[in-house]
Design an enzyme around this catalytic site. Structure first.
Site, PDB file in Angstrom:
ATOM      1  N   ILE A 269       0.842  -1.202   0.000  1.00 54.03           N
ATOM      2  CA  ILE A 269       0.000   0.000   0.000  1.00 54.03           C
ATOM      3  C   ILE A 269       0.872   1.244   0.000  1.00 54.03           C
ATOM      4  CG2 ILE A 269      -1.798   1.269   1.246  1.00 54.03           C
ATOM      5  CD1 ILE A 269      -2.578  -1.433   2.544  1.00 54.03           C
TER       6      ILE A 269
ATOM      7  N   GLY B 134       1.281   5.533   0.164  1.00 51.00           N
ATOM      8  CA  GLY B 134       0.607   6.654   0.827  1.00 51.00           C
ATOM      9  C   GLY B 134      -0.119   6.231   2.078  1.00 51.00           C
TER      10      GLY B 134
ATOM     11  N   SER C 263       0.639   6.689   5.464  1.00 48.89           N
ATOM     12  CA  SER C 263       0.864   7.312   6.768  1.00 48.89           C
ATOM     13  C   SER C 263      -0.306   8.156   7.251  1.00 48.89           C
ATOM     14  CB  SER C 263       2.128   8.173   6.741  1.00 48.89           C
ATOM     15  OG  SER C 263       2.007   9.204   5.780  1.00 48.89           O
TER      16      SER C 263
ATOM     17  N   GLY D  76      -5.224   5.344   3.423  1.00 49.46           N
ATOM     18  CA  GLY D  76      -4.132   4.373   3.461  1.00 49.46           C
ATOM     19  C   GLY D  76      -3.847   3.888   4.864  1.00 49.46           C
TER      20      GLY D  76
ATOM     21  N   SER E  65     -10.651   9.079  -8.466  1.00 52.39           N
ATOM     22  CA  SER E  65     -11.577  10.049  -7.880  1.00 52.39           C
ATOM     23  C   SER E  65     -12.742  10.231  -8.828  1.00 52.39           C
ATOM     24  CB  SER E  65     -10.893  11.402  -7.652  1.00 52.39           C
ATOM     25  OG  SER E  65     -11.837  12.409  -7.325  1.00 52.39           O
TER      26      SER E  65
ATOM     27  N   TYR F 152      -6.022  18.347 -11.208  1.00 58.60           N
ATOM     28  CA  TYR F 152      -6.230  17.155 -10.392  1.00 58.60           C
ATOM     29  C   TYR F 152      -7.119  16.161 -11.129  1.00 58.60           C
ATOM     30  CZ  TYR F 152      -8.119  14.207  -6.666  1.00 58.60           C
ATOM     31  OH  TYR F 152      -8.517  13.137  -5.909  1.00 58.60           O
TER      32      TYR F 152
END
Length: 280
Positions: A9, A11, A13, A17, A138, A151
């Protein structure tokens, strides 16, 4: 024999995730998780168990670093069953005001990093004749909102990449899903997570209104990260997971509305579209 799944996995922290890592460890799976700082990740997860948890400091912009992290995962756990490309961030503002470097940076993390991970993992999954790749996209990549053009472009790229990748690897028993959520309470809109591009033009009222609306929604989004993590885990157990999964009622609504508009437009312009071919 250990029958738990091995997850890789990115991201991990914070946000979804981190929530997913904690839930997987709670249920007994093995997890290799990446962050820019493994110490911060280890503290966030609050688990010291080298048999099941491998925190990795990974620079996702560096292909050699990504390759090394995959090899470390294989050395620790022997296989990789599920990959979740979760690393990424948002950018809110206008294209006019975004610098070339702003654009390169977000494509580097939101798109190229995911491709680097998949590139390194595919040989492993092909040898296994099994595997599952979950790319976090997204709803903005399909039905975006003012102010999110750059984005949205990164997430549209992830969706297109996932669609073709799925057809490329189907014969090896590898599944692919692009998860396309709407607003979740993950810190995505927090000041230290979101790239805010100041709007310098006097116009762009739609962008400014959208910016104010989204920032005001921070911490009030309807999406529940715990429920989202549970859904991802359920997907990993499915025999035939979906290629696209719009996550959240708002995502479902926006996608449905766009599909309706697109279908109507396709029919309206059908006679024009087919005129481009040579006559039969």
């Amino acid at each position: 024999m250990n029958t738990s799944k091995v997850w890789y996995i990115t991201g991990a922290s914070q946000g979804l995730g981190l929530t997913l890592v904690k839930e997987l460890l709670r249920k007994g799976d093995r997890v290799a998780a990446t962050s820019r700082n493994a110490h911060v990740l280890r503290q966030a997860v609050e688990l010291i168990d080298s048999d099941r948890f491998l925190p990795l400091s990974v620079d996702l912009s560096n292909p050699d670093c990504v390759e090394e992290s995959v090899q470390q995962t294989l050395s620790a756990f022997g296989r990789i069953d599920v990959v979740v490309n979760n690393a990424g961030y948002g950018m809110l503002g206008t294209l006019e005001d975004a610098t070339e470097q702003d654009i390169r940076n977000i494509f580097g993390i939101n798109v190229l990093a995911a491709m680097r991970v998949v590139k390194q993992v595919l040989p492993v999954m092909r040898r296994q004749r099994s595997g599952y790749i979950i790319n976090i996209g997204s709803v903005a990549g399909f039905a975006g909102a003012p102010g999110w053009s750059v984005y949205a472009a990164t997430k549209a790229a992830i969706a297109a990449f996932s669609e073709v990748l799925a057809s490329d690897v189907k014969e090896f028993g590898i599944h692919v899903t692009v998860v396309e959520p709407s607003g979740f309470r993950t810190g995505f809109l927090a000041q230290d997570s979101l790239a805010m591009i100041p709007v310098t033009g006097e116009d762009y009222n739609a962008v400014k209104d959208s910016r104010d609306r989204y920032l005001a929604a921070n911490g009030k989004q309807p999406g529940d990260p715990d429920r989202a993590a549970a859904i991802l885990i359920d997907l990993s157990e499915a025999d035939d997971p979906p290629l696209h999964l719009f996550l959240g009622e708002d995502a479902y609504r926006r996608a449905t509305e766009k599909l309706t508009v697109m279908s109507a437009a396709l029919e309206r312009w059908k006679t024009v579209a087919i005129k481009a071919d040579f006559p039969l």
